[in-house]
Write a protein that holds these residues in place. Structure first.
Motif, PDB file in Angstrom:
ATOM      1  N   THR A  47       0.860  -1.186   0.000  1.00  0.00           N
ATOM      2  CA  THR A  47       0.000   0.000   0.000  1.00  0.00           C
ATOM      3  C   THR A  47       0.888   1.224   0.000  1.00  0.00           C
ATOM      4  O   THR A  47       2.071   1.155   0.280  1.00  0.00           O
ATOM      5  N   TRP A  48       0.267   2.334  -0.336  1.00  0.00           N
ATOM      6  CA  TRP A  48       1.009   3.584  -0.321  1.00  0.00           C
ATOM      7  C   TRP A  48       0.911   4.143   1.093  1.00  0.00           C
ATOM      8  O   TRP A  48      -0.158   4.516   1.548  1.00  0.00           O
ATOM      9  N   ASN A  49       2.041   4.225   1.773  1.00  0.00           N
ATOM     10  CA  ASN A  49       1.963   4.641   3.169  1.00  0.00           C
ATOM     11  C   ASN A  49       1.586   6.097   3.367  1.00  0.00           C
ATOM     12  O   ASN A  49       0.846   6.453   4.267  1.00  0.00           O
ATOM     13  N   ASN A  50       2.108   6.935   2.527  1.00  0.00           N
ATOM     14  CA  ASN A  50       1.831   8.350   2.668  1.00  0.00           C
ATOM     15  C   ASN A  50       0.369   8.645   2.321  1.00  0.00           C
ATOM     16  O   ASN A  50      -0.120   8.236   1.274  1.00  0.00           O
ATOM     17  N   ARG A  51      -0.313   9.359   3.203  1.00  0.00           N
ATOM     18  CA  ARG A  51      -1.746   9.511   2.951  1.00  0.00           C
ATOM     19  C   ARG A  51      -2.056  10.429   1.770  1.00  0.00           C
ATOM     20  O   ARG A  51      -3.159  10.450   1.264  1.00  0.00           O
ATOM     21  N   TRP A  52      -1.052  11.170   1.309  1.00  0.00           N
ATOM     22  CA  TRP A  52      -1.300  12.025   0.138  1.00  0.00           C
ATOM     23  C   TRP A  52      -1.093  11.284  -1.157  1.00  0.00           C
ATOM     24  O   TRP A  52      -1.495  11.756  -2.216  1.00  0.00           O
ATOM     25  N   THR A  53      -0.436  10.127  -1.095  1.00  0.00           N
ATOM     26  CA  THR A  53      -0.087   9.484  -2.353  1.00  0.00           C
ATOM     27  C   THR A  53      -1.312   9.062  -3.146  1.00  0.00           C
ATOM     28  O   THR A  53      -1.381   9.270  -4.350  1.00  0.00           O
ATOM     29  N   PHE A  54      -2.292   8.507  -2.450  1.00  0.00           N
ATOM     30  CA  PHE A  54      -3.486   8.094  -3.191  1.00  0.00           C
ATOM     31  C   PHE A  54      -4.169   9.309  -3.811  1.00  0.00           C
ATOM     32  O   PHE A  54      -4.548   9.314  -4.982  1.00  0.00           O
ATOM     33  N   MET A  55      -4.292  10.336  -3.019  1.00  0.00           N
ATOM     34  CA  MET A  55      -4.911  11.580  -3.468  1.00  0.00           C
ATOM     35  C   MET A  55      -4.197  12.126  -4.714  1.00  0.00           C
ATOM     36  O   MET A  55      -4.820  12.495  -5.703  1.00  0.00           O
ATOM     37  N   LEU A  56      -2.889  12.098  -4.637  1.00  0.00           N
ATOM     38  CA  LEU A  56      -2.088  12.611  -5.743  1.00  0.00           C
ATOM     39  C   LEU A  56      -2.257  11.735  -6.984  1.00  0.00           C
ATOM     40  O   LEU A  56      -2.414  12.229  -8.100  1.00  0.00           O
ATOM     41  N   ALA A  57      -2.245  10.425  -6.776  1.00  0.00           N
ATOM     42  CA  ALA A  57      -2.388   9.513  -7.909  1.00  0.00           C
ATOM     43  C   ALA A  57      -3.791   9.632  -8.505  1.00  0.00           C
ATOM     44  O   ALA A  57      -3.955   9.680  -9.727  1.00  0.00           O
ATOM     45  N   ALA A  58      -4.806   9.713  -7.639  1.00  0.00           N
ATOM     46  CA  ALA A  58      -6.179   9.816  -8.151  1.00  0.00           C
ATOM     47  C   ALA A  58      -6.381  11.154  -8.856  1.00  0.00           C
ATOM     48  O   ALA A  58      -6.960  11.215  -9.944  1.00  0.00           O
ATOM     49  N   ALA A  59      -5.868  12.232  -8.260  1.00  0.00           N
ATOM     50  CA  ALA A  59      -5.991  13.535  -8.928  1.00  0.00           C
ATOM     51  C   ALA A  59      -5.176  13.534 -10.215  1.00  0.00           C
ATOM     52  O   ALA A  59      -5.594  14.078 -11.235  1.00  0.00           O
ATOM     53  N   GLY A  60      -4.028  12.870 -10.177  1.00  0.00           N
ATOM     54  CA  GLY A  60      -3.206  12.778 -11.380  1.00  0.00           C
ATOM     55  C   GLY A  60      -3.925  12.037 -12.488  1.00  0.00           C
ATOM     56  O   GLY A  60      -3.837  12.399 -13.661  1.00  0.00           O
TER      57      GLY A  60
END
Ligand code: PHE
Length: 452
Positions: A12-25
């Protein structure tokens, strides 16, 4: 940056912003900057924009939550997620079709997406090398025609874009990408705001562009316009093809899905609206037509860049960032097929990426040729490029989305979804009504009008 998830072998992506960044990306890309202004222009502005916003709110956001929750609850590739959930629920295996459709749809989208991203790269280069200096809007329009008339030029840029996509995707979504996006997405934001400032202050036509986008003429709400607005809502949020399901599989369990979904939808919509507010005033200031079609963004913005000091370098940066925004979307278009192929066959990720990327590149040539040697090759009165866009926007994404919504609302156990979404009972029930009823009914109505 990644760690093992305790319950499965998947990372999993540990950093909680990573999903947000990937989804926004994934969400923010050509759909916002290139497609939204051009389609809104073709369907006459305000009425289209209104329906689009309604679709984002009523259909898009609930589905965004559903797709992410499905991915996270299984931590598998979309197709295997569907397999597991159908067998857990003891229902007909046919639901797996959602996973298959997602792979096919992502594939088709990327075939033309890469061609358009190639245009952006080509414009970045041409601006940097001063090709447009001193040209009139007419001449700049001619340059767009010249680019699309040339198969070799387009193939060059389409190839470059696909090679970059494959190289980055092959490294794994969360490596290479994360750091790059952390810098580039905010830069794109800043640049868009700067361009917005230009449209407001320097074009003298800002209010006209504004009225075009927000004055609603109800007579323009035709069945076709509504279908296009809904298709655009799916496309821009990356919905209906399992992209966010694939990403959800990497989302840490303690991230809030509803909050992330709202943020992504908000940012994505903001980007589209700003793009429109940049493009239309420039369109009017240079005597262009809002309904000009796929060249709208390129011709209008380049006309502006050709007229401002430092425009070449600004334009270069702008179109490069558009290319990068497209790249982060392209990666999510491949991810469903790629994660399945690597789970299914004993083949390494790098080879699998080259194979899938190569096939997409090849089919993409059909879109390149749609503007030149195959301009007369038409199916249902549409060139290959137009058909790929129409099929995915109007049929495949809404259908995939509606099936996903039905699956999440009616088939999967209520407790699985309520655990993932972790909302109050009241809000959860609202979400449930949306996926059980609103999404399927909206899609059915719109498909019916589109087909009639
Ligand atoms: N949402 C992306 C865009 O707006 C395109 C996309 C569609 C990406 C579907 C993934 C899935 O550019």
């Amino acid at each position: 940056m990644s760690g093992q998830n305790p319950t499965t072998s998947r990372k999993t992506w540990n950093n909680r912003w990573t999903f947000m960044l990937a989804a926004a990306g994934s969400a923010i890309g050509l759909g916002n900057i290139w497609k939204f202004p051009y389609i809104a222009g073709q369907y006459g502005g305000g009425a289209f924009v209104l329906v689009y916003l309604l679709c984002i709110a009523l259909v898009g956001i609930p589905l965004l939550m559903a797709e992410t929750a499905i991915g996270r609850s299984t931590r598998l590739s979309p197709l295997n997620a569907m397999r597991k959930l159908t067998s857990d629920a003891g229902v007909f295996r046919g639901w797996e079709v959602i996973g298959w459709m997602g792979m096919v749809t992502g594939f088709i989208i990327l075939t033309f997406y890469s061609v358009v991203a190639g245009w952006a790269l080509s414009y970045a280069w041409d601006l940097l090398t001063g090709v447009f200096n001193g040209m009139s809007a007419d001449q700049i329009g001619g340059e767009f025609e010249a680019l699309t008339a040339s198969a070799p030029r387009q193939i060059l840029w389409h190839t470059l874009f696909m090679v970059i996509t494959v190289l980055i995707t092959a490294r794994g979504v969360h490596k290479g990408l994360e750091k790059g996006l952390q810098v580039m997405m905010p830069t794109l934001f800043v640049l868009l705001f700067a361009m917005l400032g230009y449209s407001i202050l320097a074009t003298g036509e800002f209010m006209r562009g504004f009225h075009f986008m927000f004055d609603v003429d109800f007579s323009k709400i035709t069945g076709e316009a509504v279908a296009a607005a809904m298709g655009q809502a799916f496309f821009t949020l990356s919905l209906g093809m399992c992209a966010l399901m694939a990403y959800g599989a990497y989302m840490p369990a303690n991230n809030s899905i509803p909050r992330t979904a709202l943020n992504v939808a908000f940012l994505d919509t903001l980007m589209a609206i700003i793009s429109g507010l940049i493009v239309f005033p420039i369109v009017y200031a240079h005597g262009l037509e809002p309904s000009a079609g796929p060249g709208l963004l390129f011709v209008s913005l380049t006309s502006a860049f050709a007229n401002i000091t430092g425009g070449s370098i600004l334009g270069f940066i702008f179109f490069t960032l558009v290319g990068i925004a497209a790249l982060s979307s392209a990666i999510s278009l491949i991810e469903p097929s790629l994660s399945w192929v690597t789970e299914r066959f004993a083949i390494n990720r790098v080879l699998a990426t080259w194979l899938i990327g190569g096939a997409i590149w090849l089919v993409g040539l059909g879109s390149v040729f749609s503007f030149n040697i195959w301009a007369d090759v038409k199916f249902f009165d549409k060139t290959i490029f137009d058909l790929a866009g129409y099929m995915t926007d109007v049929f495949l994404l809404p259908l995939g989305g509606a099936l996903t919504a039905i699956f999440a609302g009616w088939i999967i156990k209520r407790s699985v979804m309520s655990n993932e979404l972790a909302m109050s009972v009241g809000l959860f029930n609202v979400w449930r009504i949306a996926v059980r009823i609103i999404v399927p009914v909206a899609v059915a109505l719109i498909l019916y009008t589109a087909l009639k």
